[in-house]
Design a protein around this motif. Sequence first.
Motif, short mmCIF file in Angstrom:
data_model
loop_
_atom_site.label_atom_id
_atom_site.label_comp_id
_atom_site.label_asym_id
_atom_site.label_seq_id
_atom_site.Cartn_x
_atom_site.Cartn_y
_atom_site.Cartn_z
N VAL A 122 0.85 -1.19 0.00
CA VAL A 122 0.00 0.00 0.00
C VAL A 122 0.89 1.24 0.00
O VAL A 122 1.85 1.32 0.79
N GLY A 123 0.57 2.19 -0.87
CA GLY A 123 1.33 3.42 -0.97
C GLY A 123 0.53 4.63 -0.54
O GLY A 123 -0.70 4.67 -0.69
N TYR A 124 1.24 5.61 0.01
CA TYR A 124 0.65 6.87 0.48
C TYR A 124 1.27 8.00 -0.33
O TYR A 124 2.50 8.13 -0.39
N ALA A 125 0.44 8.81 -0.97
CA ALA A 125 0.96 9.90 -1.81
C ALA A 125 1.52 11.01 -0.93
O ALA A 125 0.77 11.68 -0.21
N LEU A 126 2.82 11.20 -0.99
CA LEU A 126 3.45 12.27 -0.22
C LEU A 126 3.52 13.56 -1.03
O LEU A 126 3.40 14.66 -0.49
N ASN A 127 3.76 13.44 -2.32
CA ASN A 127 3.71 14.57 -3.25
C ASN A 127 3.56 13.98 -4.65
O ASN A 127 3.25 12.80 -4.80
N LEU A 138 6.05 8.44 -3.22
CA LEU A 138 5.05 7.82 -2.34
C LEU A 138 5.75 7.11 -1.20
O LEU A 138 6.93 6.74 -1.29
N GLY A 139 5.02 6.95 -0.11
CA GLY A 139 5.53 6.22 1.03
C GLY A 139 4.95 4.83 1.07
O GLY A 139 3.74 4.64 0.86
N ASP A 140 5.80 3.84 1.30
CA ASP A 140 5.38 2.45 1.36
C ASP A 140 4.84 2.18 2.77
O ASP A 140 5.61 1.93 3.71
N LEU A 141 3.51 2.22 2.94
CA LEU A 141 2.91 2.00 4.25
C LEU A 141 3.12 0.58 4.74
O LEU A 141 3.28 0.35 5.95
N THR A 142 3.10 -0.37 3.83
CA THR A 142 3.30 -1.77 4.23
C THR A 142 4.64 -1.94 4.92
O THR A 142 4.75 -2.61 5.96
N GLN A 143 5.67 -1.32 4.35
CA GLN A 143 7.00 -1.42 4.95
C GLN A 143 7.13 -0.53 6.17
O GLN A 143 7.64 -0.96 7.22
#
Length: 288
Positions: free
Chosen positions: A14-19, A23-28
């Motif tokens: 799952v990724g989180y849009a930072l800009n 993206l940030g890897d939420l799973t990790q």
Amino acid sequence: MRLCQFYAGETVHVGYALNETVLGDLTQALNTPHPLLDFLCDPDLAKRAAGHDWKTTPEALIPITEVRWALPVLSPPKIIGLGLNYRRHVEETPYARPDYPVYFLRLAHTLVAHQEPLKIPPQWPTLDYEGELAVIIGRDFQGRDAIPWQSAVAGYTLFNDASVRSLQFRGPQWTLGKNYPATGAFGPWVVTPDALPEGPDHLRLETRINQELVQQGNTADMIFSVGDIIRDLAQVIPLTRGDVILTGTPDGVGFAQKPPRYLAPDDWVRVRCPAIGELVNPVVLADD
């Protein structure tokens, strides 16, 4: 929040849009196996995601250009489409404005992720584009439930309901034209309802083929709003977590052009909503 799913090796993260570039890897970062749908539906998990300090996990930051995208929902229980739902789109077709929503079903084998190819069937080379807003259901919802429809929505994303028109129009039922493999592009970003403070009824949608703008509409032109659709469906079909509802397409589709304009190999189709993101897919000729 703006979230996505992507592949880390053969595992979906799952990724989180930072800009717009990272993206940030939420799973990790959170060391959790939860899929995107859990982040949409679990308030505690969503709070952890929104509050994570990415400076503490720099190894979980990924350039978006390096991402191999996955579907936002890997295997939706139901994919329910809506036809003839924009006033101006009805006007460009031979159909009358419907008194009730016009539904059809898609199957999960038709889905492709962002940047994966849409496939033209060689024997029916009439693949058309339809940029749409899609709704992801986050909780079980039935017509008798005494709760607002908004509580059933986990998030909003984009869809290209590409349709094989020569199959769709050979009879009154649209099922075959909507279910050739690799014709339903889905994603990549999902925004949570709080990211749309004014709701889904005034969103700008546009579709481009290569660089040409071919569709430009607004969900305010819908005949049946997102709330209308959910309430109507739930009277008959129990909606369940992970279901996807396609809300119809604006005017400008290919079959309504003179002459008709269908997708061709080497085209790129871009469906964009400024509040959500952009869904981009190349077009190829299917092998069979």
